[in-house]
Design an enzyme around this catalytic site. Structure first.
Site, PDB file in Angstrom:
ATOM      1  CG  HIS B 247     -41.276  98.799   9.131  1.00 12.24           C
ATOM      2  ND1 HIS B 247     -41.284  99.079   7.785  1.00 12.24           N
ATOM      3  CD2 HIS B 247     -42.534  99.189   9.688  1.00 12.24           C
ATOM      4  CE1 HIS B 247     -42.547  99.467   7.572  1.00 12.24           C
ATOM      5  NE2 HIS B 247     -43.295  99.513   8.575  1.00 12.24           N
ATOM      6  NE  ARG B 268     -44.318  96.283   3.824  1.00 14.28           N
ATOM      7  CZ  ARG B 268     -44.972  95.197   4.447  1.00 14.28           C
ATOM      8  NH1 ARG B 268     -45.388  94.157   4.508  1.00 14.28           N
ATOM      9  NH2 ARG B 268     -44.973  95.896   5.901  1.00 14.28           N
TER      10      ARG B 268
END
Lengths: 254, 589
Positions: B247, B268
């Protein structure tokens, strides 16, 4: 991963309550930053005494399994920072739960209280799909701030009545009861209201507020208990339950 | 519970009988238990839980949420195409199709039966937020700590259905009968230091992955590859084992255990910028179109490359900046859990950039299953992260908890059907005795290395040589190092009592972790291209000509992995994303 800091910042004294009286209780642990109680316990277990027993899983305040008392207050070990110049840090198991070994407790008494309020969702028979409920609805205003309970037992340990086995459902269970009683999708509100009205229910709370002071998720179980009392006596502020519930349909519904 | 004699083992052994034994109590395990209870109300269920029921494993830790194409204009076809593109077309298309088709129903079930309440939009409909690599905002969530709601409510349902909860019991190995047929599970009660034979007609493996074998890692402590390793020892083939997801936004908190904890993808999705040490938005050089909303494999590799090139932050990561995009108030409102998490380590997401690093997160590889969770062993089902194929070479954020719950539910339905035709089998007593002796060995040894140092070495080795970017040389070094480590693990010693002894437990975790690590390394050596999460410095290009194939690892002589490859079956969509004739619609086969 566990090399000393670039600037050695000395050590912290950590005093742990152990089950085996022959084991040492005081440890000098290298200082790191940030440094949670969990980091100190891991350092002891990895570098000083591999037999030290404590529980943790997620280490991000979501599983609620690493709860201990730090200097007397119930905390999540993964969240409680050891401040600079703290002096000896005392770590003990939660109060009122059988100790399995060292800091590991059996949470059964806590969950026995939790189970007493029918903690699971009992859907209304007319709930066909996810209900259409606005986020600014009165019921969500009651529920949302009380929903993130991780059943860590900090409130139980901090409550002189729940943890002392003095016939009390306890703050976490009553908070859960309020959430479900306020949820218009649930069909077992009357049963839960009757349960919390029993002598071991809301009236057993002495409003010491240890629960709300120590909840690591910032919930207010004492406030929930007050709200349940308002609801029981239909005092101003209680929510009527809707007669009909609106559902939405999803892709794949048949 | 009845006590029976396995006198040969020289230890106290209890026997528990249940129609269905479920190993693991995360999202897959508890959904499975719920579906068994619904489909076969008379059946008995035993939950074998390495930690506290519903509180160990990673569904608990889900932050962002759950992908489901809930309503038009989004479609399951669009979710499917995104899942294959994200997986670089390595997915088992039937499993991926199953995922997207069942996901909306499972959301419905979680809301109307389990009692979850996901966030709503202003009109009161389920809100869906933006995640990376998706053509539609389809991630269902409860704030930014969704796992608490899903696991909390699922756990509550267990108080209704009442399975036998074997709490703090780890699964050691599968047990078979006299003729090799599945008979149950050998477990060890961590609390009592006693062994338990769980005799079952159907066994479901749902323990989660093994990403904890890396120095910087996100998962919960219980996740040490137990399920995959015990399936491997039972002879099952594994696919895509080289595909380990990093990740891109793991927290950096020095030597604290908090290092590696994930900051969720919704950041994000909401427009957060990634900056290197020079303050440059470097994603422009890696994926100019999608920038920070590119898939996890691309972003993690980009960040790693920036740090390796000397353009990292002082702490050896990159900056994640959402404060200057949304402003403090909005960040605090939409991401309260993430803001708290950064404050925990002396930073503050709502007021400035925070340091992040790629962190080992999720294993796409695992046991080969069909859409009903069946395996090559009769009566053995696998669901969730222990299975491989759903996600191909890279998992989309939001497809993880979807997989756990969708396939957990399916495993429960399948188990209920299997009960009609499967009886109980008496476990082979010699096998039980051998399992018990093996597990007790670290506790009985007078000398040998302590487990914690070995774990540390494993994590360093995997991070260094089998991490975000790999090479043949590095992987060979990893293989040699792992072989050495395996030798030392065989002599590991745990001091202390048998009860609640986590040093002993770590000594029992190590063989599983090292087993999975060795298979991962073998598969990574075999794949001489870069695809999804598997990046090879010596084979940097994706090679669709030769590598639209998935690796299959099988136990060879001495249990060393033998890796072969098989062509991906394009049963529904071709590489260009066009439907394959005859399979455009329809339910999963």
């Amino acid at each position: 991963m566990r090399q000393p800091d670039a600037e050695p910042a000395g050590t912290v004294e950590v005093v742990v309550r152990r089950s085996d009286p022959s084991r040492p209780v005081s440890y000098q642990v290298s200082r790191i930053r940030p440094m949670k109680v969990l980091d100190a316990l891991l350092a002891i277990q990895r570098d000083l005494d591999p037999t030290l027993a404590f529980r943790f899983s997620c280490r991000v305040a979501m599983c609620g399994t690493c709860t201990v008392r730090m200097n007397g207050r119930a905390v999540l070990a993964c969240q409680a920072e050891i401040p600079d110049g703290a002096g000896p840090v005392h770590v003990e198991p939660l109060a009122g739960l059988p100790v399995l070994r060292d800091l590991v407790t059996d949470t059964a008494p806590f969950f026995a209280q939790w189970q007493a309020v029918t903690p699971y969702f009992v859907p209304r028979s007319d709930l066909a799909g996810p209900a259409r409920i606005r986020p600014d609805s009165p019921e969500r205003a009651v529920i949302d701030p009380r929903l993130d309970c991780i059943t860590c037992g900090a409130c139980y340990s901090s409550c002189g009545i729940a943890a002392a086995g003095r016939g009390f459902l306890g703050p976490a269970a009553l908070n859960r009861a309020l959430v479900l009683i306020s949820d218009s999708r649930d069909g077992a509100a009357a049963q839960r209201l009757a349960r919390v009205a029993a002598p071991d229910g809301t009236d057993r709370c002495h409003y010491i507020y240890g629960c709300s002071a120590d909840c690591p998720k910032g919930l207010d179980p004492a406030g929930a208990i007050r709200a349940l009392r308002r609801r029981r006596f239909r005092l101003p502020g209680w929510l009527p339950r809707p007669r009909k519930i609106k559902s939405m349909t999803l892709n794949g519904d048949r | 519970m009845t006590l029976t004699g396995y006198a040969d083992a020289g230890a106290d052994i209890e026997t528990v009988r249940a129609d269905v034994a479920i190993i693991g109590t995360g999202g897959a395990g508890l959904m499975c238990a719920l579906h068994v209870a619904d489909a076969a109300p008379e059946a008995t269920v035993a939950l074998v839980s390495k930690g506290i029921v519903g509180k160990s494993g990673c569904t608990r830790m889900v932050q962002g949420g759950f992908n489901a194409a809930l309503r038009a204009p989004d479609t399951v076809e669009a979710h499917f195409a995104d899942t294959l593109r994200g997986g670089q077309f390595l997915n088992d298309q039937e499993l991926a199709w199953t995922l997207v088709c069942d996901a909306p129903q499972v959301i419905g079930e979680l809301e109307t039966k389990v009692g979850c309440f996901f966030d709503r939009d202003a009109e009161g409909r389920i809100h869906q937020k933006a995640f990376a690599g998706q053509s539609f905002d389809r991630t269902v969530h409860r704030g930014d700590l969704t796992g608490i709601e899903i696991m909390g409510r699922l756990r509550d349902q267990m108080f209704r259905t009442g399975p036998a909860e074997l709490e703090d019991v780890r699964a050691l190995d599968l047990l078979t009968g006299a003729h090799g047929e599945l008979a149950g599970v050998l477990g060890l009660s961590i609390r009592h230091g006693r062994f338990v034979v769980v005799q079952a007609r159907v066994v479901v493996v749902a323990t989660g992955g093994a990403a904890t074998m890396y120095k910087v890692a996100a998962p919960a402590r219980e996740k040490t590859g137990d399920g995959v390793a015990l399936c491997w020892r039972a002879g099952l083939a594994l696919r895509d084992m080289e595909m380990l997801q990093f990740h891109p936004t793991g927290l950096l908190a020095g030597e604290s255990r908090l290092t590696g904890a994930v900051l969720e993808e919704g950041l994000r999705g909401a427009g957060a910028h990634l900056l290197n040490g020079d303050g440059e938005r470097y994603m422009a050089r890696y994926d100019a179109e999608r920038m920070e909303r590119s898939t996890r494999d691309v972003v993690a590799r980009a960040s790693y490359t920036e740090v390796a090139a000397g353009r990292g932050t002082p702490g050896g990561g990159v900056w994640l900046d959402i404060a200057s995009v949304l402003g403090a108030e909005e960040v605090q409102r939409r991401f309260p859990g993430m803001t708290d998490r950064t404050r925990q380590v002396g930073q503050d997401l709502s007021t400035g950039p925070v340091e992040v690093s790629p962190t080992a997160h999720f294993h796409m590889g695992g046991v080969i299953i069909g859409p009903d969770c069946g395996t090559a062993i009769d009566g053995l089902l696998v669901a969730g992260e222990d299975a491989g194929g759903v996600h191909g070479a890279n998992r989309l954020g939001g497809n993880g908890v979807a997989e756990s719950t969708v396939f957990g539910a399916r495993a429960g339905d399948t188990a209920a059907v299997l009960l009609d035709s499967r009886g109980f089998t008496e476990p082979d007593a010699a096998q039980v005795a051998e399992g018990v002796r093996g597990a007790l060995a670290p506790l009985r040894r007078e000398s040998g290395p302590e487990p914690f140092g070995l774990t540390r070495r494993l994590k360093e080795l995997m991070w260094e040589h089998a991490g975000v970017v790999r090479s043949a040389d590095g992987l060979r070094q990893a293989a040699v190092g792992l072989a050495d480590l395996a030798g030392e693990v065989a002599t590991v010693r745990a001091s202390g009592p048998a009860q609640v002894n986590y040093a002993w437990q770590e000594a029992l975790d190590l063989p599983n972790q090292v087993t999975v690590a060795r298979i991962l390394v073998a598969a990574a050596l075999a794949r001489t291209e870069s695809r999804g999460a598997h990046a090879r410095a010596d084979h940097p290009a994706q090679d669709d000509e030769n590598w639209l194939r998935y690796t299959v690892a099988r136990p060879g002589p001495e249990s060393d992995p033998v890796v072969e490859t098989r062509p991906v079956e394009f049963t529904r969509l071709d590489l260009a994303g066009r439907p394959v004739a005859g399979h455009a619609d329809g339910q999963p086969r």
